[in-house]
Scaffold this motif. Structure first.
Motif, PDB file in Angstrom:
ATOM      1  N   TRP A 190      -8.147  14.438   1.038  1.00 55.64           N
ATOM      2  CA  TRP A 190      -8.673  13.075   1.202  1.00 55.64           C
ATOM      3  C   TRP A 190     -10.181  13.070   1.178  1.00 55.64           C
ATOM      4  O   TRP A 190     -10.838  13.936   1.763  1.00 55.64           O
ATOM      5  CB  TRP A 190      -8.206  12.471   2.535  1.00 55.64           C
ATOM      6  CG  TRP A 190      -6.778  12.032   2.503  1.00 55.64           C
ATOM      7  CD1 TRP A 190      -5.700  12.773   2.891  1.00 55.64           C
ATOM      8  CD2 TRP A 190      -6.281  10.778   2.040  1.00 55.64           C
ATOM      9  NE1 TRP A 190      -4.552  12.045   2.703  1.00 55.64           N
ATOM     10  CE2 TRP A 190      -4.876  10.821   2.177  1.00 55.64           C
ATOM     11  CE3 TRP A 190      -6.881   9.624   1.519  1.00 55.64           C
ATOM     12  CZ2 TRP A 190      -4.063   9.750   1.818  1.00 55.64           C
ATOM     13  CZ3 TRP A 190      -6.059   8.559   1.172  1.00 55.64           C
ATOM     14  CH2 TRP A 190      -4.673   8.626   1.314  1.00 55.64           C
TER      15      TRP A 190
ATOM     16  N   HIS B 215     -11.708   5.167  -0.263  1.00 54.61           N
ATOM     17  CA  HIS B 215     -11.017   6.434   0.008  1.00 54.61           C
ATOM     18  C   HIS B 215     -10.088   6.786  -1.134  1.00 54.61           C
ATOM     19  O   HIS B 215      -9.683   5.922  -1.909  1.00 54.61           O
ATOM     20  CB  HIS B 215     -10.249   6.374   1.333  1.00 54.61           C
ATOM     21  CG  HIS B 215      -9.280   5.244   1.430  1.00 54.61           C
ATOM     22  ND1 HIS B 215      -9.653   3.972   1.790  1.00 54.61           N
ATOM     23  CD2 HIS B 215      -7.940   5.182   1.200  1.00 54.61           C
ATOM     24  CE1 HIS B 215      -8.593   3.188   1.802  1.00 54.61           C
ATOM     25  NE2 HIS B 215      -7.528   3.899   1.427  1.00 54.61           N
TER      26      HIS B 215
ATOM     27  N   SER C 187       1.906   6.071   6.730  1.00 52.36           N
ATOM     28  CA  SER C 187       0.730   5.261   7.062  1.00 52.36           C
ATOM     29  C   SER C 187       1.095   4.113   7.985  1.00 52.36           C
ATOM     30  O   SER C 187       1.856   3.216   7.597  1.00 52.36           O
ATOM     31  CB  SER C 187       0.109   4.690   5.784  1.00 52.36           C
ATOM     32  OG  SER C 187      -0.290   5.741   4.939  1.00 52.36           O
TER      33      SER C 187
ATOM     34  N   SER D 193       4.644   7.466   1.696  1.00 49.63           N
ATOM     35  CA  SER D 193       4.474   7.842   0.299  1.00 49.63           C
ATOM     36  C   SER D 193       4.854   9.291   0.060  1.00 49.63           C
ATOM     37  O   SER D 193       4.633  10.167   0.892  1.00 49.63           O
ATOM     38  CB  SER D 193       3.056   7.529  -0.184  1.00 49.63           C
ATOM     39  OG  SER D 193       2.200   8.597   0.058  1.00 49.63           O
TER      40      SER D 193
ATOM     41  N   SER E 233       3.379  11.339   3.093  1.00 50.03           N
ATOM     42  CA  SER E 233       2.473  10.828   4.120  1.00 50.03           C
ATOM     43  C   SER E 233       2.998   9.509   4.667  1.00 50.03           C
ATOM     44  O   SER E 233       3.709   8.768   3.989  1.00 50.03           O
ATOM     45  CB  SER E 233       1.040  10.744   3.612  1.00 50.03           C
ATOM     46  OG  SER E 233       0.846   9.565   2.931  1.00 50.03           O
TER      47      SER E 233
ATOM     48  N   ILE F 240       5.442   4.908  -3.400  1.00 49.96           N
ATOM     49  CA  ILE F 240       4.994   4.320  -2.133  1.00 49.96           C
ATOM     50  C   ILE F 240       6.015   3.262  -1.709  1.00 49.96           C
ATOM     51  O   ILE F 240       6.340   2.372  -2.496  1.00 49.96           O
ATOM     52  CB  ILE F 240       3.606   3.663  -2.318  1.00 49.96           C
ATOM     53  CG1 ILE F 240       2.584   4.741  -2.688  1.00 49.96           C
ATOM     54  CG2 ILE F 240       3.146   2.944  -1.067  1.00 49.96           C
ATOM     55  CD1 ILE F 240       1.922   4.484  -3.975  1.00 49.96           C
TER      56      ILE F 240
ATOM     57  N   ARG G 149      -2.482  17.171   1.380  1.00 45.54           N
ATOM     58  CA  ARG G 149      -3.162  16.167   0.569  1.00 45.54           C
ATOM     59  C   ARG G 149      -4.653  16.228   0.853  1.00 45.54           C
ATOM     60  O   ARG G 149      -5.059  16.389   2.004  1.00 45.54           O
ATOM     61  CB  ARG G 149      -2.626  14.769   0.896  1.00 45.54           C
ATOM     62  CG  ARG G 149      -2.375  13.952  -0.346  1.00 45.54           C
ATOM     63  CD  ARG G 149      -1.751  12.632  -0.010  1.00 45.54           C
ATOM     64  NE  ARG G 149      -0.290  12.682  -0.088  1.00 45.54           N
ATOM     65  CZ  ARG G 149       0.474  11.593  -0.174  1.00 45.54           C
ATOM     66  NH1 ARG G 149      -0.054  10.390  -0.174  1.00 45.54           N
ATOM     67  NH2 ARG G 149       1.782  11.702  -0.233  1.00 45.54           N
TER      68      ARG G 149
ATOM     69  N   ASP H  52      -9.329  -0.727   1.111  1.00 48.57           N
ATOM     70  CA  ASP H  52      -8.316  -1.604   1.709  1.00 48.57           C
ATOM     71  C   ASP H  52      -8.997  -2.556   2.685  1.00 48.57           C
ATOM     72  O   ASP H  52     -10.074  -2.263   3.202  1.00 48.57           O
ATOM     73  CB  ASP H  52      -7.279  -0.771   2.490  1.00 48.57           C
ATOM     74  CG  ASP H  52      -6.456   0.109   1.561  1.00 48.57           C
ATOM     75  OD1 ASP H  52      -6.010  -0.379   0.516  1.00 48.57           O
ATOM     76  OD2 ASP H  52      -6.269   1.298   1.887  1.00 48.57           O
TER      77      ASP H  52
ATOM     78  N   TYR I 152      -7.514  -3.431   5.504  1.00 48.40           N
ATOM     79  CA  TYR I 152      -6.821  -3.259   6.783  1.00 48.40           C
ATOM     80  C   TYR I 152      -7.122  -1.877   7.367  1.00 48.40           C
ATOM     81  O   TYR I 152      -7.614  -0.995   6.660  1.00 48.40           O
ATOM     82  CB  TYR I 152      -5.317  -3.454   6.617  1.00 48.40           C
ATOM     83  CG  TYR I 152      -4.712  -2.671   5.480  1.00 48.40           C
ATOM     84  CD1 TYR I 152      -4.438  -1.317   5.614  1.00 48.40           C
ATOM     85  CD2 TYR I 152      -4.438  -3.283   4.257  1.00 48.40           C
ATOM     86  CE1 TYR I 152      -3.894  -0.592   4.574  1.00 48.40           C
ATOM     87  CE2 TYR I 152      -3.892  -2.556   3.198  1.00 48.40           C
ATOM     88  CZ  TYR I 152      -3.625  -1.220   3.364  1.00 48.40           C
ATOM     89  OH  TYR I 152      -3.101  -0.502   2.330  1.00 48.40           O
TER      90      TYR I 152
ATOM     91  N   VAL J 180      -3.040   7.303  -5.485  1.00 50.81           N
ATOM     92  CA  VAL J 180      -3.139   5.947  -6.038  1.00 50.81           C
ATOM     93  C   VAL J 180      -4.540   5.647  -6.579  1.00 50.81           C
ATOM     94  O   VAL J 180      -4.810   4.547  -7.014  1.00 50.81           O
ATOM     95  CB  VAL J 180      -2.710   4.863  -5.022  1.00 50.81           C
ATOM     96  CG1 VAL J 180      -1.278   5.105  -4.555  1.00 50.81           C
ATOM     97  CG2 VAL J 180      -3.641   4.795  -3.827  1.00 50.81           C
TER      98      VAL J 180
ATOM     99  N   HIS K  28      -9.909   3.589  -3.855  1.00 52.18           N
ATOM    100  CA  HIS K  28      -9.793   2.147  -3.603  1.00 52.18           C
ATOM    101  C   HIS K  28     -10.304   1.804  -2.203  1.00 52.18           C
ATOM    102  O   HIS K  28     -10.569   2.688  -1.391  1.00 52.18           O
ATOM    103  CB  HIS K  28      -8.342   1.693  -3.775  1.00 52.18           C
ATOM    104  CG  HIS K  28      -7.424   2.298  -2.751  1.00 52.18           C
ATOM    105  ND1 HIS K  28      -6.923   3.567  -2.863  1.00 52.18           N
ATOM    106  CD2 HIS K  28      -6.938   1.815  -1.587  1.00 52.18           C
ATOM    107  CE1 HIS K  28      -6.159   3.840  -1.825  1.00 52.18           C
ATOM    108  NE2 HIS K  28      -6.159   2.791  -1.021  1.00 52.18           N
TER     109      HIS K  28
ATOM    110  N   MET L  43       4.099   2.468   6.033  1.00 46.34           N
ATOM    111  CA  MET L  43       4.264   2.706   4.601  1.00 46.34           C
ATOM    112  C   MET L  43       4.422   4.216   4.426  1.00 46.34           C
ATOM    113  O   MET L  43       3.708   4.985   5.058  1.00 46.34           O
ATOM    114  CB  MET L  43       2.993   2.220   3.916  1.00 46.34           C
ATOM    115  CG  MET L  43       2.964   2.393   2.436  1.00 46.34           C
ATOM    116  SD  MET L  43       1.316   1.946   1.853  1.00 46.34           S
ATOM    117  CE  MET L  43       0.594   3.564   1.726  1.00 46.34           C
TER     118      MET L  43
HETATM  119  C1  SIN Z   1      -0.924   6.742  -0.292  1.00 45.09           C
HETATM  120  O1  SIN Z   1      -0.385   7.051   0.777  1.00 45.09           O
HETATM  121  O2  SIN Z   1      -0.691   7.356  -1.327  1.00 45.09           O
HETATM  122  C2  SIN Z   1      -1.927   5.635  -0.360  1.00 45.09           C
HETATM  123  C3  SIN Z   1      -2.478   5.335   0.955  1.00 45.09           C
HETATM  124  C4  SIN Z   1      -3.765   4.572   0.835  1.00 45.09           C
HETATM  125  O3  SIN Z   1      -4.769   5.135   0.510  1.00 45.09           O
HETATM  126  O4  SIN Z   1      -3.805   3.373   1.100  1.00 45.09           O
END
Ligand code: SIN
Ligand code: CO
Length: 384
Positions: free
Chosen positions: A144, A189, A201, A116, A199, A84, A142, A129, A131, A124, A127, A114
């Motif tokens: 999700w 998520h 972000s 990845s 990906s 990442i 991927r 976040d 934001y 990851v 978790h 960001m």
């Molecule tokens: C990722 O892109 O691997 C993590 C993105 C996230 O869930 O914050």
């Protein structure tokens, strides 16, 4: 230029019903989407000291997270890891273009792009976040899962990895290139790569009031403001020396209220605090040959476009722009009331042409200001 399409929703409807409220899967938000940077280019960025990167992987059932820079990935094998990289928009202008379709949300709310890369099975972990994020699927797929907001136990799966307990999914989908998943703060998520995937972000910032107050304290100290003392002349005779009576409590509290009620001080604080970049900017080395004002003008006359450096935070406040005040990367810049139109363009736009800047160039103050900015690398011309 990317164009964002939210099927069945206008931006207004998205903002009214989803933004900060509920997650949304936007199928083919970007049609015919291709990775804006490749996995190899991402690895190149992750090798740089000043660029924040992380590797997350699972070994023998244990989660691991490491901070970059990274040179080699051979030891990780072909499955179950992801790389990442933060603030890719600061370093790669093509990747930074991915942010523009989200300009229907003001830039001061933006954090960074960001990117990845994940090997099959990589992610990851589950978790939460704090934001808002638009996760744009690039090459590969991927899977999700997003759960509802609620009370979830969070725990450190590793020193640098805060995970959440299992959740029931309200979105459960495999994303393909061009699909976008919007997730507001507080929704658990997890994304797991079903095949090698990329990906992108686009993340937004939120700030805790405690952080604002800490920032305000730093701002006051930095500018030597707020040095007036609490005063209590003509005090009445105190009968209870151990008490802070209500009059005295208000004396103290009003000192804070008066400071916050000072709009000219608070405008400056908000402008400086919010415009400060969180991640390193790709500024010019000091030994680069500086432009003269004439050279800047010549470049514009030749039709060269002036671009804002990726990640540069440059804002004006509605209440101050008529006075020619703007904020760039934590600094208040006071120019002239007559320049307000060109300063609005400078803050609103990523790219400017001669026509958009010409009114500014009639003013020596602006010519010298923008030349100074270009010489720092905050704005730059197209390459020849
Ligand atoms: C990722 O892109 O691997 C993590 C993105 C996230 O869930 O914050
Ligand atoms: Co996340």
């Amino acid at each position: 230029m990317y164009s964002l399409n939210i099927p069945g929703l206008s931006y207004e409807e998205f903002l009214l019903n989803y933004w900060q409220q509920r997650p949304l899967l936007i199928r083919q938000g970007f049609e015919h989407f291709n990775d804006t940077i490749s996995a190899d280019e991402l690895a190149g960025l992750a090798a740089e000291e000043e660029i924040e990167s992380r590797l997350v992987y699972r070994k023998a059932g244990q989660w691991h997270a490491e901070h970059g820079p990274f040179e080699c990935y051979d030891h990780l094998g072909t499955k179950g890891w992801s790389l990442i990289v933060q603030s890719v928009d600061h370093w790669d202008p093509r990747a930074a273009e991915l942010i523009r379709p989200f300009d229907f949300i003001p830039n001061w709310r933006l954090d960074d792009l960001m990117v990845s890369f994940a090997a099959p099975g990589g992610g990851v972990g589950p978790h939460i976040d704090n934001y808002d994020v638009f996760i744009i699927q690039g090459s590969g797929k991927r899977h999700w899962r997003v759960g509802d907001r609620g009370q979830y136990k969070e725990f450190a799966a590793h020193d640098a990895l805060l995970h959440t307990e299992d959740f029931e999914a309200i979105i459960d989908a495999e994303l393909e290139a061009g699909d976008i998943l919007y997730i507001p703060p507080g929704f658990p998520h997890e994304g797991i790569s079903t095949e090698q995937s990329m990906s992108f972000s686009v993340g937004f910032r939120t700030t805790r009031s405690a952080d604002l107050f800490a920032g305000l304290a730093d701002f006051l100290a930095e500018h030597d403001y707020g040095k007036d003392l609490i005063e209590d002349p003509a005090r009445s005779h105190c009968r209870n020396p151990g008490e802070i009576n209500n009059t005295d409590y208000l004396l103290i509290k009003n000192k804070i209220d008066a400071l916050i009620a000072n709009d000219s001080l608070m405008h400056q604080f908000v402008g400086e605090y919010i415009s400060r970049a969180k991640h390193t900017l790709d500024l010019l080395e000091e030994n680069e040959e500086p432009f003269s004002e004439n050279e800047v003008l010549e470049n514009l006359l030749q039709g060269k476009l002036l671009h804002k450096l990726g990640g540069l935070r440059c804002f004006y406040l509605q209440q101050e722009i008529e006075d020619g005040i703007i904020y760039i990367d934590g600094e208040q810049i006071v120019l002239a009331a007559s320049l307000s139109a060109v300063l609005i363009s400078l803050c609103d736009k990523q790219t400017l042409s001669r026509e958009q800047l010409s009114s500014g160039f009639e003013n020596e103050l602006f010519a010298s200001f923008i030349t100074g900015q270009i010489n720092q690398g905050r704005w730059y011309f197209d390459e020849d």
